[in-house]
Design a protein around this motif. Structure first.
Motif, PDB file in Angstrom:
ATOM      1  N   VAL A 229       0.841  -1.196   0.000  1.00 27.72           N
ATOM      2  CA  VAL A 229       0.000   0.000   0.000  1.00 27.72           C
ATOM      3  C   VAL A 229       0.880   1.251   0.000  1.00 27.72           C
ATOM      4  CG1 VAL A 229      -1.783   1.248   1.277  1.00 27.72           C
ATOM      5  CG2 VAL A 229      -1.817  -1.255   1.205  1.00 27.72           C
ATOM      6  N   PRO A 230       0.553   2.269  -0.811  1.00 25.39           N
ATOM      7  CA  PRO A 230       1.388   3.477  -0.886  1.00 25.39           C
ATOM      8  C   PRO A 230       1.473   4.221   0.444  1.00 25.39           C
ATOM      9  CG  PRO A 230      -0.183   3.384  -2.708  1.00 25.39           C
ATOM     10  CD  PRO A 230      -0.571   2.304  -1.766  1.00 25.39           C
ATOM     11  N   LEU A 231       2.551   4.970   0.600  1.00 24.32           N
ATOM     12  CA  LEU A 231       2.810   5.891   1.715  1.00 24.32           C
ATOM     13  C   LEU A 231       3.213   5.213   3.021  1.00 24.32           C
ATOM     14  CD1 LEU A 231      -0.019   8.553   1.248  1.00 24.32           C
ATOM     15  CD2 LEU A 231       2.265   8.500   0.240  1.00 24.32           C
ATOM     16  N   GLY A 232       3.112   3.901   3.092  1.00 29.25           N
ATOM     17  CA  GLY A 232       3.577   3.211   4.294  1.00 29.25           C
ATOM     18  C   GLY A 232       2.597   3.277   5.453  1.00 29.25           C
ATOM     19  N   GLU A 233       3.121   3.109   6.676  1.00 32.58           N
ATOM     20  CA  GLU A 233       2.272   2.952   7.845  1.00 32.58           C
ATOM     21  C   GLU A 233       2.752   3.814   9.013  1.00 32.58           C
ATOM     22  OE1 GLU A 233       2.817  -1.113   8.814  1.00 32.58           O
ATOM     23  OE2 GLU A 233       1.936  -1.899   6.961  1.00 32.58           O
ATOM     24  N   PHE A 234       1.805   4.089   9.910  1.00 30.78           N
ATOM     25  CA  PHE A 234       2.121   4.574  11.244  1.00 30.78           C
ATOM     26  C   PHE A 234       2.120   3.361  12.168  1.00 30.78           C
ATOM     27  CE2 PHE A 234      -0.189   8.352   9.515  1.00 30.78           C
ATOM     28  CZ  PHE A 234       0.876   9.241   9.564  1.00 30.78           C
ATOM     29  N   VAL A 235       3.163   3.195  12.972  1.00 27.24           N
ATOM     30  CA  VAL A 235       3.240   2.030  13.871  1.00 27.24           C
ATOM     31  C   VAL A 235       3.617   2.502  15.267  1.00 27.24           C
ATOM     32  CG1 VAL A 235       4.377  -0.157  14.384  1.00 27.24           C
ATOM     33  CG2 VAL A 235       3.860   0.452  12.003  1.00 27.24           C
ATOM     34  N   LEU A 236       2.870   2.037  16.249  1.00 26.08           N
ATOM     35  CA  LEU A 236       3.174   2.277  17.654  1.00 26.08           C
ATOM     36  C   LEU A 236       3.104   0.933  18.372  1.00 26.08           C
ATOM     37  CD1 LEU A 236       3.753   4.284  19.930  1.00 26.08           C
ATOM     38  CD2 LEU A 236       1.279   4.536  20.231  1.00 26.08           C
TER      39      LEU A 236
END
Length: 297
Positions: A229-236
């Motif tokens: 998926v484009p733009l990647g991810e936010f991960v916490l």
């Protein structure tokens, strides 16, 4: 009864000259006929030709959802292409139902409600299910996708109530929309189609890899050289701190196996969301905005 007149106003032919008394009389006549029609298929007998086109809009939306599900099960890209094309056919039916109502100079008690319900399926639920099928599957992704659907439904409800009070021109046409109209989600569908062309999506096995399974899928993948998926991810990742909290003082481990606590920590402590999901979030806010006014074409 005034609200019924307002509903019928939405399908009054352009250029139709009538006062409030005539609108109220038309509404009362239509309502009386609708209530007093009994027997088999009484609901269908009250349909107008425009209503059949409105139902075809809903049909296209439902078929789009089913094709997204088929893509999730089979990973065959042809189904996601069907899922992305069908909302556009729904938009064609959505455009034609109003034109047919004006052409036949007819209105329906069910017309306005059918139109909103069909739009919520074709332009609300169907695009979000397609987005889920293409990879926006984290729990936080689905929260925003659900918010998108809810905002679309709320916007349609507001439109049904307030459309008669928005300024109209001399031909009875609304001058503007309050907030983005829900068919604007077709722009998001176009964006998802471009992602499929570039191979920037996921199937049931993860990030899509170049393979000759369906024409045009990943046709532009060589331009990006990236996967998923484009733009990647936010991960916490709060897995470790949460596990320490659950096992603090060795209280819970007396009643719950540590392995179960570890599973719970993994499920609740890993927070991830695709960045592109924020597009749906901002779109949701734009749909329910009161101050955003979009000129009606």
């Amino acid at each position: 009864m005034a609200s019924t007149a307002n509903q019928l106003r939405q399908r009054v032919p352009a250029g139709y000259k009538s006062g409030n008394d005539d609108l109220r009389k038309d509404a009362e006549t239509e309502l009386k006929r609708f209530i007093e029609t009994n027997g088999h298929f009484s609901l269908v007998r009250n349909f107008h030709l425009a209503d059949a086109f409105t139902l075809m809009n809903g049909f296209c939306g439902a078929q789009s959802i089913f094709n997204s599900c088929r893509f999730l099960v089979t990973s065959d890209p042809k189904y996601i292409w069907f899922a992305l094309w069908l909302p556009f056919f729904g938009a064609i039916f959505d455009l034609l139902d109003g034109k047919i109502a004006r052409w036949r100079r007819s209105s329906s008690m069910l017309g306005q409600e059918l139109d909103s319900l069909a739009d919520s399926i074709s332009f609300g639920v169907a695009p979000t299910v397609a987005a889920f099928a293409l990879g926006l599957r984290y729990p936080l992704d689905t929260v925003w996708l659900t918010a998108f659907v809810c905002c679309g439904v709320a916007r349609l409800a507001r439109f049904n109530i307030t459309a008669a009070y928005v300024p109209h021109d001399s031909h009875g046409k609304m001058r503007y929309f309050e907030g983005l109209p829900i068919p604007s989600s077709l722009a998001l569908v176009i964006g998802m189609a471009f992602c499929v062309l570039c191979g920037r999506f996921e199937d049931s096995n993860g990030a899509w890899m170049p393979k000759a399974t369906y024409p045009y899928t990943g046709y532009l993948s060589s331009l990006t050289g990236a996967r998923g998926v484009p733009l990647g991810e936010f991960v916490l990742d709060l897995t470790a701190p949460l596990y320490k909290l659950l096992t603090l003082g060795n209280v819970l481990p007396r009643y719950v196996e540590p392995v179960r606590l570890a599973e719970l920590s993994n499920q609740l402590g890993y927070l991830a969301m695709h960045k592109i999901t924020l597009v749906f979030a901002f779109w949701s806010m734009a749909m329910v905005s009161k101050t955003l006014r979009v000129p009606k074409p």
